[in-house]
Design a protein around this motif. Sequence first.
Motif, PDB file in Angstrom:
ATOM      1  N   TRP A 128       0.862  -1.183   0.000  1.00 44.27           N
ATOM      2  CA  TRP A 128       0.000   0.000   0.000  1.00 44.27           C
ATOM      3  C   TRP A 128       0.897   1.231   0.000  1.00 44.27           C
ATOM      4  CZ3 TRP A 128       0.961  -3.076   4.129  1.00 44.27           C
ATOM      5  CH2 TRP A 128       1.489  -2.489   5.285  1.00 44.27           C
ATOM      6  N   VAL A 129       0.309   2.373  -0.341  1.00 40.89           N
ATOM      7  CA  VAL A 129       1.056   3.631  -0.366  1.00 40.89           C
ATOM      8  C   VAL A 129       0.668   4.466   0.851  1.00 40.89           C
ATOM      9  CG1 VAL A 129       1.374   5.815  -1.594  1.00 40.89           C
ATOM     10  CG2 VAL A 129       1.258   3.668  -2.876  1.00 40.89           C
ATOM     11  N   ASP A 130       1.684   4.959   1.547  1.00 43.73           N
ATOM     12  CA  ASP A 130       1.444   5.934   2.609  1.00 43.73           C
ATOM     13  C   ASP A 130       1.281   7.300   1.955  1.00 43.73           C
ATOM     14  OD1 ASP A 130       1.425   7.740   4.653  1.00 43.73           O
ATOM     15  OD2 ASP A 130       3.114   6.851   5.738  1.00 43.73           O
ATOM     16  N   GLN A 131       0.039   7.742   1.802  1.00 39.07           N
ATOM     17  CA  GLN A 131      -0.220   8.990   1.088  1.00 39.07           C
ATOM     18  C   GLN A 131       0.135  10.221   1.919  1.00 39.07           C
ATOM     19  OE1 GLN A 131      -4.284   8.380  -0.281  1.00 39.07           O
ATOM     20  NE2 GLN A 131      -3.523   7.481  -2.193  1.00 39.07           N
ATOM     21  N   ASP A 132       0.482  10.042   3.177  1.00 41.99           N
ATOM     22  CA  ASP A 132       0.950  11.171   3.986  1.00 41.99           C
ATOM     23  C   ASP A 132       2.364  11.582   3.589  1.00 41.99           C
ATOM     24  OD1 ASP A 132      -1.399  11.310   5.403  1.00 41.99           O
ATOM     25  OD2 ASP A 132      -0.680  10.010   7.016  1.00 41.99           O
ATOM     26  N   THR A 133       3.105  10.642   3.002  1.00 42.28           N
ATOM     27  CA  THR A 133       4.486  10.960   2.632  1.00 42.28           C
ATOM     28  C   THR A 133       4.711  10.933   1.121  1.00 42.28           C
ATOM     29  OG1 THR A 133       5.124   8.641   2.943  1.00 42.28           O
ATOM     30  CG2 THR A 133       5.423  10.131   4.830  1.00 42.28           C
TER      31      THR A 133
ATOM     32  N   GLY B 167       5.123  10.325  -9.484  1.00 42.67           N
ATOM     33  CA  GLY B 167       4.745   9.593 -10.681  1.00 42.67           C
ATOM     34  C   GLY B 167       5.633   8.422 -11.046  1.00 42.67           C
ATOM     35  N   ALA B 168       6.599   8.115 -10.225  1.00 41.52           N
ATOM     36  CA  ALA B 168       7.532   7.044 -10.586  1.00 41.52           C
ATOM     37  C   ALA B 168       6.908   5.653 -10.501  1.00 41.52           C
ATOM     38  CB  ALA B 168       8.764   7.103  -9.687  1.00 41.52           C
ATOM     39  N   CYS B 169       6.174   5.388  -9.450  1.00 43.23           N
ATOM     40  CA  CYS B 169       5.711   4.014  -9.223  1.00 43.23           C
ATOM     41  C   CYS B 169       4.747   3.533 -10.306  1.00 43.23           C
ATOM     42  CB  CYS B 169       5.101   3.866  -7.839  1.00 43.23           C
ATOM     43  SG  CYS B 169       3.764   5.015  -7.468  1.00 43.23           S
ATOM     44  N   GLY B 170       3.891   4.432 -10.766  1.00 43.50           N
ATOM     45  CA  GLY B 170       2.941   4.044 -11.793  1.00 43.50           C
ATOM     46  C   GLY B 170       3.602   3.755 -13.128  1.00 43.50           C
TER      47      GLY B 170
ATOM     48  N   GLY C 172      12.498   2.559  -6.236  1.00 41.51           N
ATOM     49  CA  GLY C 172      12.508   3.831  -6.940  1.00 41.51           C
ATOM     50  C   GLY C 172      11.721   4.936  -6.269  1.00 41.51           C
ATOM     51  N   CYS C 173      10.997   4.607  -5.215  1.00 36.00           N
ATOM     52  CA  CYS C 173      10.199   5.646  -4.543  1.00 36.00           C
ATOM     53  C   CYS C 173      11.127   6.541  -3.719  1.00 36.00           C
ATOM     54  CB  CYS C 173       9.150   5.013  -3.645  1.00 36.00           C
ATOM     55  SG  CYS C 173       8.190   6.259  -2.732  1.00 36.00           S
ATOM     56  N   PRO C 174      11.144   7.842  -4.014  1.00 37.28           N
ATOM     57  CA  PRO C 174      12.097   8.729  -3.341  1.00 37.28           C
ATOM     58  C   PRO C 174      11.753   8.997  -1.882  1.00 37.28           C
ATOM     59  CG  PRO C 174      10.666  10.004  -4.772  1.00 37.28           C
ATOM     60  CD  PRO C 174      10.354   8.560  -5.032  1.00 37.28           C
TER      61      PRO C 174
END
Length: 75
Positions: free
Chosen positions: A5-10, A15-18, A62-64
């Motif tokens: 899942w993605v922590d949308q707070d951080t 656009g990298a993951c998609g 790849g998620c910064p």
Amino acid sequence: AIYTWVDQDTCIACGACGSTAPDIFEYNDEGMAEVVYAGDGNTGTTEIPAALKDDLYDAVDGCPTDSIKLADTPK
Ligand code: SF4
């Protein structure tokens, strides 16, 4: 088994993951990433199949902001 899942707070909506794992991640109206695989709805309760694991791990790497979370049980 692996769940994500993605922590949308951080998430910074980069656009990298998609791009890396388009079968797993899409973006909401604000550009924040969310897990959409098999209708997961970013709940982290849908098992990601083995065929997508390489894409998933590449997206995590790849998620910064380290916003893509992994678990071996449903969230
Ligand atoms: Fe958000 Fe990370 Fe995906 Fe970028 S790679 S959109 S920061 S979850």
